[in-house]
Design a protein around this motif. Structure first.
Motif, PDB file in Angstrom:
ATOM      1  N   THR A  63       0.833  -1.203   0.000  1.00 26.36           N
ATOM      2  CA  THR A  63       0.000   0.000   0.000  1.00 26.36           C
ATOM      3  C   THR A  63       0.874   1.262   0.000  1.00 26.36           C
ATOM      4  N   ILE A  64       1.608   1.509   1.092  1.00 31.17           N
ATOM      5  CA  ILE A  64       2.378   2.756   1.221  1.00 31.17           C
ATOM      6  C   ILE A  64       3.522   2.815   0.214  1.00 31.17           C
ATOM      7  N   ALA A  65       4.394   1.792   0.228  1.00 31.97           N
ATOM      8  CA  ALA A  65       5.558   1.798  -0.667  1.00 31.97           C
ATOM      9  C   ALA A  65       5.130   1.725  -2.133  1.00 31.97           C
ATOM     10  N   ALA A  66       4.116   0.905  -2.424  1.00 28.47           N
ATOM     11  CA  ALA A  66       3.679   0.737  -3.816  1.00 28.47           C
ATOM     12  C   ALA A  66       3.104   2.035  -4.375  1.00 28.47           C
ATOM     13  N   GLU A  67       2.305   2.763  -3.584  1.00 28.39           N
ATOM     14  CA  GLU A  67       1.711   4.013  -4.075  1.00 28.39           C
ATOM     15  C   GLU A  67       2.773   5.089  -4.264  1.00 28.39           C
ATOM     16  N   SER A  68       3.759   5.149  -3.355  1.00 31.61           N
ATOM     17  CA  SER A  68       4.849   6.122  -3.522  1.00 31.61           C
ATOM     18  C   SER A  68       5.599   5.860  -4.827  1.00 31.61           C
ATOM     19  N   GLN A  69       5.913   4.589  -5.092  1.00 30.76           N
ATOM     20  CA  GLN A  69       6.631   4.247  -6.318  1.00 30.76           C
ATOM     21  C   GLN A  69       5.804   4.575  -7.550  1.00 30.76           C
ATOM     22  N   ARG A  70       4.489   4.310  -7.483  1.00 29.19           N
ATOM     23  CA  ARG A  70       3.613   4.598  -8.630  1.00 29.19           C
ATOM     24  C   ARG A  70       3.570   6.097  -8.926  1.00 29.19           C
ATOM     25  N   LEU A  71       3.484   6.908  -7.862  1.00 27.65           N
ATOM     26  CA  LEU A  71       3.416   8.362  -8.061  1.00 27.65           C
ATOM     27  C   LEU A  71       4.722   8.903  -8.625  1.00 27.65           C
ATOM     28  N   ILE A  72       5.851   8.327  -8.192  1.00 30.01           N
ATOM     29  CA  ILE A  72       7.146   8.763  -8.730  1.00 30.01           C
ATOM     30  C   ILE A  72       7.229   8.392 -10.214  1.00 30.01           C
ATOM     31  N   ASN A  73       6.793   7.176 -10.566  1.00 28.96           N
ATOM     32  CA  ASN A  73       6.824   6.741 -11.967  1.00 28.96           C
ATOM     33  C   ASN A  73       5.989   7.650 -12.862  1.00 28.96           C
ATOM     34  N   GLU A  74       4.891   8.181 -12.314  1.00 31.54           N
ATOM     35  CA  GLU A  74       4.012   9.031 -13.115  1.00 31.54           C
ATOM     36  C   GLU A  74       4.651  10.370 -13.474  1.00 31.54           C
ATOM     37  N   THR A  75       5.736  10.727 -12.786  1.00 32.87           N
ATOM     38  CA  THR A  75       6.398  12.002 -13.115  1.00 32.87           C
ATOM     39  C   THR A  75       7.221  11.895 -14.393  1.00 32.87           C
ATOM     40  N   TYR A  76       7.480  10.657 -14.868  1.00 35.48           N
ATOM     41  CA  TYR A  76       8.237  10.475 -16.102  1.00 35.48           C
ATOM     42  C   TYR A  76       7.299  10.572 -17.307  1.00 35.48           C
ATOM     43  N   SER A  77       7.876  10.791 -18.458  1.00 33.90           N
ATOM     44  CA  SER A  77       7.079  10.862 -19.678  1.00 33.90           C
ATOM     45  C   SER A  77       6.494   9.490 -20.003  1.00 33.90           C
ATOM     46  N   ALA A  78       5.417   9.497 -20.830  1.00 27.25           N
ATOM     47  CA  ALA A  78       4.776   8.236 -21.214  1.00 27.25           C
ATOM     48  C   ALA A  78       5.765   7.318 -21.914  1.00 27.25           C
ATOM     49  N   PHE A  79       6.694   7.908 -22.690  1.00 30.73           N
ATOM     50  CA  PHE A  79       7.694   7.100 -23.396  1.00 30.73           C
ATOM     51  C   PHE A  79       8.564   6.337 -22.399  1.00 30.73           C
ATOM     52  N   VAL A  80       9.048   7.041 -21.363  1.00 35.47           N
ATOM     53  CA  VAL A  80       9.907   6.402 -20.353  1.00 35.47           C
ATOM     54  C   VAL A  80       9.103   5.379 -19.552  1.00 35.47           C
ATOM     55  N   GLN A  81       7.841   5.721 -19.220  1.00 37.20           N
ATOM     56  CA  GLN A  81       7.016   4.790 -18.440  1.00 37.20           C
ATOM     57  C   GLN A  81       6.796   3.461 -19.168  1.00 37.20           C
ATOM     58  N   GLY A  82       6.859   3.502 -20.513  1.00 35.89           N
ATOM     59  CA  GLY A  82       6.693   2.286 -21.288  1.00 35.89           C
ATOM     60  C   GLY A  82       7.770   1.256 -21.016  1.00 35.89           C
ATOM     61  N   PHE A  83       8.930   1.712 -20.500  1.00 36.55           N
ATOM     62  CA  PHE A  83      10.041   0.797 -20.206  1.00 36.55           C
ATOM     63  C   PHE A  83      10.079   0.397 -18.725  1.00 36.55           C
ATOM     64  N   MET A  84       9.157   0.945 -17.926  1.00 40.53           N
ATOM     65  CA  MET A  84       9.171   0.693 -16.486  1.00 40.53           C
ATOM     66  C   MET A  84       8.065  -0.285 -16.111  1.00 40.53           C
ATOM     67  N   PRO A  85       8.200  -0.946 -14.959  1.00 46.69           N
ATOM     68  CA  PRO A  85       7.119  -1.840 -14.537  1.00 46.69           C
ATOM     69  C   PRO A  85       5.843  -1.045 -14.291  1.00 46.69           C
ATOM     70  N   THR A  86       4.717  -1.544 -14.761  1.00 46.78           N
ATOM     71  CA  THR A  86       3.459  -0.826 -14.577  1.00 46.78           C
ATOM     72  C   THR A  86       2.850  -1.210 -13.235  1.00 46.78           C
ATOM     73  N   LEU A  87       2.464  -0.201 -12.466  1.00 45.57           N
ATOM     74  CA  LEU A  87       1.921  -0.419 -11.133  1.00 45.57           C
ATOM     75  C   LEU A  87       0.511   0.141 -11.068  1.00 45.57           C
ATOM     76  N   SER A  88      -0.418  -0.631 -10.525  1.00 47.44           N
ATOM     77  CA  SER A  88      -1.783  -0.131 -10.366  1.00 47.44           C
ATOM     78  C   SER A  88      -1.917   0.526  -8.996  1.00 47.44           C
ATOM     79  N   ARG A  89      -2.885   1.424  -8.862  1.00 48.42           N
ATOM     80  CA  ARG A  89      -3.087   2.098  -7.585  1.00 48.42           C
ATOM     81  C   ARG A  89      -3.622   1.095  -6.566  1.00 48.42           C
ATOM     82  N   PRO A  90      -3.038   1.052  -5.373  1.00 40.82           N
ATOM     83  CA  PRO A  90      -3.534   0.122  -4.352  1.00 40.82           C
ATOM     84  C   PRO A  90      -4.990   0.431  -4.000  1.00 40.82           C
ATOM     85  N   GLU A  91      -5.698  -0.575  -3.501  1.00 39.31           N
ATOM     86  CA  GLU A  91      -7.082  -0.373  -3.064  1.00 39.31           C
ATOM     87  C   GLU A  91      -7.077   0.381  -1.743  1.00 39.31           C
ATOM     88  N   VAL A  92      -7.204   1.698  -1.808  1.00 38.67           N
ATOM     89  CA  VAL A  92      -7.200   2.537  -0.617  1.00 38.67           C
ATOM     90  C   VAL A  92      -7.959   3.819  -0.951  1.00 38.67           C
TER      91      VAL A  92
END
Length: 801
Positions: A63-92
């Motif tokens: 929950t906590i660590a996964a959401e922090s990582q997801r929010l950081i990943n979203e700061t990158y461009s869509a092109f860069v995100q295509g090379f990163m692991p995709t993370l879904s928002r935790p159920e919270v």
């Protein structure tokens, strides 16, 4: 020059930015969490406690660590995100106040044969630069000292398409440090030909001794005998040089056998493709035994196991080559680097010095940089990952640790506590999932989850201080001050396993007798030689097969999201057969990975939609409604239940269901009894393995191995991931094993297990080259009375002796 006069007055109230001093979690529902809401103070040390499976990792990591990582990943461009692991928002519902999270978990470091402690940290990279600047003779850039980089030479014509096209001659040269014989692995594999055939026989007489190769097999034996390349009636030892080459190494060649086109191939490449290219763990037991007999791994004779080319080994600083430096114990290497006085590389030496000293601070000074990373325990791997964060200048980071005291002797836990407090005092938020009372005691804030495990957990039972936890009435609070007493009377051994002259790793010609028919504990500080003694000399020793040694180590459980406790333990097989017999159909119908699978979701129960750089979506299958089976399969019943209802049962329910009545299935009941014995009665049979906690996986493996026929069980830190309340149940299980006639040998640091032992073997006195000796053998009472070792002192303090 006069200073400007400040006329602005500070505002009377607190600054708005100072109000964000909490991490707020509201309505968390990940895995078994039940709308959990907590407020975690920032820049403090918060410890999360609770029984194994209560939801600690779901809250902290998922929950906590996964959401922090997801929010950081979203700061990158869509092109860069295509090379990163995709993370879904935790159920919270609400999750705010997050800072950047650095996760230090127990995931094993890569087991690639070229991955070492030095390559997993920055130490090797810095050493290579150091030798490329100071090494004599100079052999090239840093890559010339890297055993992962092969030397490459090339020349030829290249076409340059810039303006007018033209062809130019070019040469390319790169000097690498890889030994070309073993390709940087340090060991070479060889096939023992005597395990493949009997050279005194001819092919017609059945010379092959390979499992499954029958003399009348059209695709194996007969293609050799009737290929025309060999004389089938001549003993193999009398083959000519050409015949032997064709027999062992011939390239794939088309041949005709009785009018059928077949491919003839030399025996060595055929064996490599058919047996050695497959995952050894996935092979059938008798095939795996053959592979272990037939393939031998020996130290590379060209580089003597150093992995490096002759050139890399010839370049030295003083009398030390990079191979010598990597083979040193890290504490000794740090002293050597400290003695180098070279102003031209001073910044490099400072950085290298800090990195090596960090190993010592974290209790890993006994390792060497050439130690393969796959041989590190979970606790050692986690501490290696901590190295890069100790000297970091970053503040206001959230550090998340998963049981950082795993694999640590009580003597070393204080050092780990000091490191956690250091990180906090630099202005960081430190979140720790932990069971050890020594670490819980230093927390500024405690979140206790429970009250039970699995569906019985997932709620916050307590939030507050250590003193509040003691009087809070929770399971953790009640067991916080538990102390096991030393046994008044111990069992008498029925025999002994003799180990003589053990010299693996840091062991110093150790002679020891491990008693049989009792609970024996092997202990000592981290790095003292426990695993080298038990796994190197006992599990892999000559007496292992004779005594029937069953080893249960900390290696990861293999399994995907389609795997569950029923498939992993083999429980599903008798269940499928019972359903098939009751309904007069095939057993394969009752497997979601076989014929009975829902055709829409292929038995997964959910349909996954990949959205490229966006988080993928998993939706419950509309066809089977998440039950994973075809509708027609669910028409078949056993004891009034269909297969999906059985897989939804808990172990406790299923034990009762298969224990009597129409569904009585002894084979299934025996497996369920073992699962209940190790404290997993709350798990559902169809729960995906990927959702289990570390402690649950360890106990699942223990339950599986308990079904094997063996006289000696060897357990490697079975208290890993266990709550204080669960340790008591584990001790009861170990007692039952011994009372049933088994011998149990446990490598362990937990004082409760030591106090409960019949016999203790203590190694030390220190780690690395300061250890490797037996410093005590005897009963726990004698160890407490003598207090002659570090273990004795801590055990005496624990039991109040």
């Amino acid at each position: 020059m006069s200073k400007a006069t400040r006329t602005d007055a500070r505002p009377a109230g607190p600054h708005a930015a100072d109000s964000h001093d909490l991490i707020r979690v509201h309505g968390a529902r990940v895995n078994n969490l039940k709308d959990v809401s907590v407020e975690i103070p920032k820049r403090r040390l918060t410890v999360f406690t609770g029984v194994s499976g209560s939801g600690k990792s779901s809250l902290v990591f998922n929950t906590i660590a996964a959401e922090s990582q997801r929010l950081i990943n979203e700061t990158y461009s869509a092109f860069v995100q295509g090379f990163m692991p995709t993370l879904s928002r935790p159920e919270v519902d609400v999750l705010d106040g997050l800072t950047t999270v650095i996760t230090v978990d127990q995931q094993r470091l890569g087991a690639d044969p070229r991955s070492t402690v030095g390559t997993a940290t920055d130490a090797n990279a810095m050493l290579r630069i150091l030798f490329s600047r100071l090494g004599k003779p100079h052999i090239g850039p840093p890559s010339a000292y890297a055993f992962n980089v092969p030397s490459v030479r090339a020349s030829g014509a290249i076409t340059v398409e810039r303006g007018a096209r033209k062809t130019v001659k070019a040469t390319f040269n790169r000097t690498g440090g890889m030994c070309d014989r073993c390709e940087g692995r340090g060991a070479v594999s060889d096939i023992d030909l005597t395990q493949l055939y009997d050279d005194s026989k001819s092919l017609a007489e059945g010379a092959f001794t390979i499992p499954g190769w029958k003399s009348d097999s059209f695709w194996t034996v007969r293609v050799y005998a009737e290929s025309g390349f060999l004389d089938p009636d001549k003993p193999i030892r009398r083959f000519t040089k050409k015949e032997m080459h064709d027999f062992l190494y011939r390239e794939p060649t088309k041949v005709k056998v009785e009018g059928v086109n077949l491919t003839y191939e030399g025996l060595i490449p055929k064996i490599q493709k058919s047996f050695l290219a497959k995952d050894k763990e996935a092979l059938q037991p008798h095939i795996r035994a053959f592979v272990e007999r037939a393939v031998t791994f020996t130290t590379c004779p060209a580089c003597d196991g150093t992995r490096l080319s002759e050139g890399a080994r010839s370049s030295k600083i003083g009398r030390i080559s990079i191979a010598d430096a990597c083979a040193m114990q890290i504490s000794d290497l740090a002293d050597w680097v400290r003695g180098l006085d070279e102003p031209s590389v001073a910044p490099l030496l400072d950085a290298l010095q800090q990195s090596l000293d960090a190993f010592g601070e974290i209790g890993l000074g006994y390792l060497s940089l050439d130690r393969p990373s796959g041989t590190l325990s979970g606790g050692e791997a986690q501490r290696v990952k901590m190295i890069r964060h100790l000297g970091s200048s970053l503040t206001d980071i959230t550090y998340v640790f998963d049981e950082p005291t795993i694999g640590l002797h009580p003597h070393d836990i204080q050092r780990m506590n000091d490191l956690l407090l250091r990180l906090r005092d630099k202005g960081n938020t430190v979140l720790v999932v932990e069971h050890k009372p020594e670490t819980i005691a230093i927390a500024d804030h405690i979140v206790d989850l429970g009250p039970g495990a699995g569906s019985g957990g997932g709620t916050v039972c307590f939030e507050g201080t250590v003193d509040g936890l003691r009087t809070g009435g929770t399971v953790t609070g009640r067991h916080f001050d538990d102390r096991a007493a030393v046994k008044e009377s111990v069992r008498r051994p029925t025999g002994a396993l003799e180990i003589r002259g053990a010299t693996a790793n840091n062991l110093r010609d150790v002679d020891v007798d491990i008693p049989l028919g009792v609970l024996a504990v092997v202990t000592g500080v981290a790095g003292s030689g426990k695993s080298s003694l038990v796994h190197g000399s006992l599990v892999k020793g000559p007496a292992a097969a004779e005594q029937g040694v069953v080893s249960i180590d900390q290696s990861a459980i293999r399994g995907s999201r389609r795997s569950n406790p029923a498939t992993y333990t083999g429980l599903l097989d008798p269940i499928r057969k019972a359903f098939a017999k009751a309904n007069g159909v095939k057993p394969a119908l009752f497997s979601a990975n076989s014929e009975g699978a829902c055709p829409t979701c292929n038995g997964a129960g959910v349909v996954y939609t990949d959205l490229a750089m966006m988080a993928g979506v998993a939706s419950v299958c509309e066809e089977c409604e998440g039950k994973r089976f075809e509708a027609s399969v669910l028409d078949h019943h056993l004891g009034g239940r269909d297969i999906s209802e059985v897989l939804a049962m808990s172990v406790t329910e299923a034990e009762e269901f298969f224990g009597a009545g129409e569904a009585h299935t002894p084979a299934a009941h025996r497996v369920l009894e073992r699962l209940a014995d190790v404290g997993l009665g709350y798990l559902s049979l169809g729960q995906p393995l990927t959702t289990l906690s570390g402690g649950e996986r360890q106990r699942l493996k223990l339950a599986t191995h308990m079904g094997e026929k063996g006289g000696v069980y060897v357990l490697d830190e079975p208290t890993t991931g266990l709550h204080l309340a669960d340790v008591e149940q584990l001790l009861g299980l170990l007692d039952r094993l011994v009372d049933s006639g088994k011998s149990v040998v446990v490598v362990e640091h937990h004082q409760a297990v030591m106090a409960h032992a019949d016999w203790i073997i203590d190694l030390g006195p220190g780690a690395g080259h300061d250890g490797g000796r037996v410093v005590f053998e005897g009963t726990p009472a004698d160890l407490v009375a003598a207090r002659s070792t570090l273990t004795g002192e801590h055990l005496a303090a624990y039991v109040g002796g």
